[in-house]
Design a protein around this motif. Structure first.
Motif, mmCIF file in Angstrom:
data_model
loop_
_atom_site.group_PDB
_atom_site.id
_atom_site.type_symbol
_atom_site.label_atom_id
_atom_site.label_comp_id
_atom_site.label_asym_id
_atom_site.label_seq_id
_atom_site.Cartn_x
_atom_site.Cartn_y
_atom_site.Cartn_z
ATOM 1 N N TYR A 1 0.653 -1.069 0.079
ATOM 2 C CA TYR A 1 -0.019 -0.212 -0.022
ATOM 3 C C TYR A 1 0.822 1.230 0.155
ATOM 4 O O TYR A 1 2.023 1.213 0.667
ATOM 5 C CB TYR A 1 -0.882 -0.008 1.328
ATOM 6 C CG TYR A 1 -1.307 -1.390 1.482
ATOM 7 C CD1 TYR A 1 -2.421 -2.069 0.939
ATOM 8 C CD2 TYR A 1 -0.696 -1.780 2.837
ATOM 9 C CE1 TYR A 1 -2.940 -3.144 1.237
ATOM 10 C CE2 TYR A 1 -1.472 -3.089 3.288
ATOM 11 C CZ TYR A 1 -2.271 -3.702 2.378
ATOM 12 O OH TYR A 1 -2.978 -5.130 3.037
ATOM 13 N N VAL A 2 0.474 2.333 -0.714
ATOM 14 C CA VAL A 2 1.236 3.448 -0.598
ATOM 15 C C VAL A 2 0.171 4.695 -0.256
ATOM 16 O O VAL A 2 -0.878 4.710 -1.198
ATOM 17 C CB VAL A 2 1.890 3.776 -1.989
ATOM 18 C CG1 VAL A 2 2.527 5.349 -2.024
ATOM 19 C CG2 VAL A 2 2.937 2.594 -2.242
ATOM 20 N N LEU B 1 3.551 0.756 2.915
ATOM 21 C CA LEU B 1 3.216 -0.135 4.101
ATOM 22 C C LEU B 1 3.005 -1.596 3.403
ATOM 23 O O LEU B 1 2.691 -1.763 2.356
ATOM 24 C CB LEU B 1 1.930 0.074 4.501
ATOM 25 C CG LEU B 1 1.907 1.531 5.398
ATOM 26 C CD1 LEU B 1 1.138 2.576 4.373
ATOM 27 C CD2 LEU B 1 1.351 1.805 6.764
ATOM 28 N N TRP B 2 3.282 -2.656 4.388
ATOM 29 C CA TRP B 2 2.903 -3.937 4.051
ATOM 30 C C TRP B 2 2.796 -4.761 5.398
ATOM 31 O O TRP B 2 2.945 -4.373 6.288
ATOM 32 C CB TRP B 2 4.065 -4.607 3.132
ATOM 33 C CG TRP B 2 5.385 -4.841 3.967
ATOM 34 C CD1 TRP B 2 5.839 -5.805 4.409
ATOM 35 C CD2 TRP B 2 6.605 -3.716 4.270
ATOM 36 N NE1 TRP B 2 7.194 -5.627 4.991
ATOM 37 C CE2 TRP B 2 7.590 -4.414 4.692
ATOM 38 C CE3 TRP B 2 6.380 -2.524 3.966
ATOM 39 C CZ2 TRP B 2 8.754 -3.904 5.007
ATOM 40 C CZ3 TRP B 2 7.659 -1.601 4.196
ATOM 41 C CH2 TRP B 2 8.653 -2.047 4.966
ATOM 42 N N GLY B 3 2.049 -5.976 5.149
ATOM 43 C CA GLY B 3 1.600 -6.742 6.375
ATOM 44 C C GLY B 3 0.231 -6.120 6.728
ATOM 45 O O GLY B 3 -0.495 -5.685 6.151
ATOM 46 N N LEU C 1 1.155 -2.449 -8.526
ATOM 47 C CA LEU C 1 1.089 -1.152 -7.913
ATOM 48 C C LEU C 1 1.715 0.049 -8.415
ATOM 49 O O LEU C 1 1.538 1.189 -8.163
ATOM 50 C CB LEU C 1 2.018 -1.756 -6.401
ATOM 51 C CG LEU C 1 1.857 -0.608 -5.450
ATOM 52 C CD1 LEU C 1 0.500 -0.030 -5.090
ATOM 53 C CD2 LEU C 1 2.794 -0.659 -4.176
ATOM 54 N N THR C 2 2.897 -0.356 -9.135
ATOM 55 C CA THR C 2 3.550 1.013 -9.891
ATOM 56 C C THR C 2 2.524 1.376 -10.872
ATOM 57 O O THR C 2 2.354 2.742 -11.238
ATOM 58 C CB THR C 2 4.861 0.203 -10.684
ATOM 59 O OG1 THR C 2 5.777 -0.143 -9.712
ATOM 60 C CG2 THR C 2 5.411 1.471 -11.575
ATOM 61 N N ALA C 3 1.591 0.645 -11.581
ATOM 62 C CA ALA C 3 0.846 1.016 -12.745
ATOM 63 C C ALA C 3 -0.314 1.770 -12.035
ATOM 64 O O ALA C 3 -0.823 2.618 -12.380
ATOM 65 C CB ALA C 3 0.115 -0.239 -13.448
ATOM 66 N N TYR D 1 -3.518 11.032 -1.581
ATOM 67 C CA TYR D 1 -3.887 9.716 -2.291
ATOM 68 C C TYR D 1 -3.600 8.506 -1.489
ATOM 69 O O TYR D 1 -2.276 8.312 -0.923
ATOM 70 C CB TYR D 1 -3.647 9.764 -3.774
ATOM 71 C CG TYR D 1 -2.110 9.552 -4.072
ATOM 72 C CD1 TYR D 1 -1.443 8.473 -4.086
ATOM 73 C CD2 TYR D 1 -1.587 10.704 -4.773
ATOM 74 C CE1 TYR D 1 -0.059 8.489 -4.532
ATOM 75 C CE2 TYR D 1 -0.208 10.674 -5.259
ATOM 76 C CZ TYR D 1 0.361 9.472 -4.954
ATOM 77 O OH TYR D 1 1.803 9.555 -5.504
ATOM 78 N N PHE D 2 -4.171 7.326 -1.729
ATOM 79 C CA PHE D 2 -3.836 6.180 -1.077
ATOM 80 C C PHE D 2 -4.128 5.002 -2.279
ATOM 81 O O PHE D 2 -5.305 4.957 -2.740
ATOM 82 C CB PHE D 2 -4.538 6.018 0.385
ATOM 83 C CG PHE D 2 -4.363 4.283 0.687
ATOM 84 C CD1 PHE D 2 -3.550 4.107 1.431
ATOM 85 C CD2 PHE D 2 -5.451 3.444 0.439
ATOM 86 C CE1 PHE D 2 -3.455 2.831 1.976
ATOM 87 C CE2 PHE D 2 -5.268 2.301 0.906
ATOM 88 C CZ PHE D 2 -4.329 1.574 1.541
#
Length: 335
Positions: free
Chosen positions: A36-37, A90-92, A190-192, A204-205
């Motif tokens: 997640y970004v 973030l991850w997990g 995720l990059t796209a 933005y999220f």
């Protein structure tokens, strides 16, 4: 007051959040594990008409408190001028959630570390200066312990960049990536998704959710039967959601949108139908709330007029907007 001071020091040093970026950059300091970004553009927010008119006075007043003012001076920071933007990867999940953050602005490394050291001498349980090896060099980090959850480790990469991580190794890895000018390493999907985002957005999220929503407990949406929504079907629909992108824009008005990328066009149409029922129900009951909360009447009117959902190809978009008058009425301020 001491607790507030500790929190502010951590927030300013750790989350001196954020800014106007270039065209939807994919930050090269975020690790490949990122799921997640979140990107926040504080500079844009502070420059927006909404914030200037309805929040800037309160923000400036809060910064004039003796403790807060002293902390900011010791850090050599003016949050209204020196903090630009922040990007968090973030991850997990839950207690296992990890993060790497990149904060952009204008920083005085010596003042930041000196202030952290002074604070640490009096509050070792909250702030600590630690070191870690990176490429045979010793890196100095500031460790912020939280009342719950993982600590946060921060260090200054250069006068314009602070990096942070939920573990020392993540902060050091981000610093190493910065020093070596590494290329972006996020996953293809995720990059796209990031490259589609509006660089001028206030926040933005984005997240790749494919396969991550299958553990929603059965019966979670049973309460929706009262508005004609089958909770079990909604759970199945959510399991077909592959991506989500939430955007908030502050300007002369507030604009919100959430774009949910579904498995295919059929899944999008089905989920859109469910959300339409929920939106229609909301529009039915919102006016009743307006009668009970006079200050919120304009906001509720705006929501009733602008709240909507639509499907296009594989995407389902939920959106609404709020006028400056709605914000002003809610804040008790004339437009």
């Amino acid at each position: 007051m001491r607790r507030i001071s500790r929190c502010l020091l951590a927030v300013v040093f750790a989350a001196g959040l954020v800014s106007s970026a270039r065209a939807a950059d994919v930050d090269p300091l975020l690790p490949k594990e990122t799921e997640y970004v979140m990107h926040m553009n504080f500079k844009q927010m502070l420059d927006s008409d909404i914030i200037k008119k309805y929040a800037m006075g309160q923000i400036k007043q809060a910064m004039q408190g003796e403790d807060i003012k002293a902390i900011l001076e010791s850090l050599g920071l003016d949050p209204l001028k020196d903090i630009d933007r922040a990007t968090m990867g973030l991850w997990g999940s839950g207690q296992d959630m990890n993060t790497v953050g990149v904060i952009k602005g204008k920083f005085d490394a010596k003042k930041l570390f000196d202030a952290a050291k002074t604070f640490s001498d009096k509050n070792k349980d909250k702030v600590e200066i630690v070191t870690e090896k990176a490429d045979d060099k010793e890196v100095t980090l500031v460790k912020f312990s939280q009342d719950s959850g993982k600590p946060v480790f921060l260090t200054v990469a250069d006068e314009g960049t602070i990096v942070m991580g939920s573990e020392k190794k993540y902060a050091v890895a981000a610093l190493t990536a910065f020093n070596k000018k590494e290329k972006a390493k996020l996953g293809k999907e995720l990059t796209a998704l990031l490259l589609k985002q509006d660089d001028k957005a206030s926040m933005y999220f984005v997240a790749v959710t494919e396969g991550k929503l299958k553990d929603i407990p059965a019966g979670s949406f049973d309460g929706l039967k009262q508005v004609g929504v089958d909770g079990d079907k909604m759970k199945e629909q959510l399991e077909k959601m592959n991506t989500v992108a939430v955007t908030l824009n502050l300007g002369k008005e507030v604009k919100f949108s959430a774009v949910m990328g579904m498995k295919d066009a059929d899944a999008a149409e089905e989920f859109n139908g469910t959300l339409e029922k929920l939106v229609d129900t909301a529009k039915t009951f919102l006016p009743l709330l307006g009668g009970q909360q006079p200050k919120a009447k304009t906001l509720i009117d705006d929501l009733s007029k602008t709240l909507g959902v639509k499907a296009k190809d594989k995407d389902v978009t939920l959106s609404f907007s709020l006028t400056a008058k709605a914000i002003g009425d809610l804040a008790g301020t004339d437009e």
